[in-house]
Design a protein around this motif. Structure first.
Motif, PDB file in Angstrom:
ATOM      1  N   THR A 202     -74.347 -57.499  -7.941  1.00 60.43           N
ATOM      2  CA  THR A 202     -74.412 -58.953  -7.803  1.00 60.43           C
ATOM      3  C   THR A 202     -73.749 -59.723  -8.940  1.00 60.43           C
ATOM      4  O   THR A 202     -73.638 -60.938  -8.874  1.00 60.43           O
ATOM      5  N   SER A 203     -73.300 -59.021  -9.976  1.00 63.86           N
ATOM      6  CA  SER A 203     -72.647 -59.685 -11.115  1.00 63.86           C
ATOM      7  C   SER A 203     -71.863 -58.642 -11.907  1.00 63.86           C
ATOM      8  O   SER A 203     -71.995 -57.439 -11.669  1.00 63.86           O
TER       9      SER A 203
ATOM     10  N   GLU B  54     -72.465 -57.926 -14.954  1.00 62.89           N
ATOM     11  CA  GLU B  54     -73.472 -57.207 -15.739  1.00 62.89           C
ATOM     12  C   GLU B  54     -74.266 -56.197 -14.909  1.00 62.89           C
ATOM     13  O   GLU B  54     -74.807 -55.240 -15.450  1.00 62.89           O
TER      14      GLU B  54
ATOM     15  N   TYR C  37     -69.603 -56.753  -7.069  1.00 59.75           N
ATOM     16  CA  TYR C  37     -68.800 -56.350  -8.219  1.00 59.75           C
ATOM     17  C   TYR C  37     -68.845 -54.839  -8.404  1.00 59.75           C
ATOM     18  O   TYR C  37     -69.925 -54.252  -8.477  1.00 59.75           O
TER      19      TYR C  37
END
Length: 117
Positions: A45-46, A48, A107
Motif C-alpha cells: 500500500t506504500s 514503506e 507498490y
C-alpha cells in the motif's frame, strides 16, 4: 456420568475454538497479504510497506508481481504500471481497479531484479 462430562467438554471446546477463529478473522485488516511465489514483505500500500520481489531477472520478477496481484485482488484490472524511485530504490507501482471498482496503487520493490536479464 463420565461420558456426559467428556461430551460436554468436547462440545465446549469445539464452540470455544470456533469462536476464537471467528474473532481472529474479524480482527484482520482489510488488506489481504497472500504471498505469491517470489514475493515477500508488506501489503503493497506504500513505498514503506511494499511487496518485495525476490527474483533474478525482469521476466520472472514481473510474473511474480502479476501473480501477487491475482492472488490478492482476484478479478482486478490494470489501469497503468509505472517505474518510480524512492530513496534510490526502484519500484513498480501498479494502479489497479479491484473487482468491486475501487482504484488502488500497489507498490513492488524491484531492486533485486531490476536491470538484470
Amino acid at each position: 456420568m463420565v461420558k456426559k462430562i467428556l461430551f460436554f467438554l468436547s462440545v465446549f471446546s469445539l464452540f470455544t475454538f470456533a469462536s476464537c477463529r471467528h474473532l481472529n478473522k474479524a480482527q484482520k485488516s482489510d488488506v489481504v497479504v497472500d504471498k505469491g511465489n517470489g514475493t515477500d514483505g508488506g501489503s503493497g500500500t506504500s513505498f514503506e510497506d511494499a511487496v518485495v520481489v525476490h527474483e533474478k531477472n525482469g521476466t520472472d520478477g514481473v510474473a511474480a508481481e502479476y501473480e501477487w496481484l491475482k492472488l490478492n485482488y482476484p478479478g482486478y484490472s490494470l489501469i497503468k504500471q509505472t517505474l518510480e524511485y524512492n530513496t534510490s530504490v526502484p519500484y513498480d507501482v501498479m494502479e489497479i481497479k479491484t473487482a468491486d471498482g475501487t482504484k488502488k496503487k500497489i507498490y513492488f520493490d524491484i531492486s533485486e531484479y531490476f536491470g538484470k536479464f
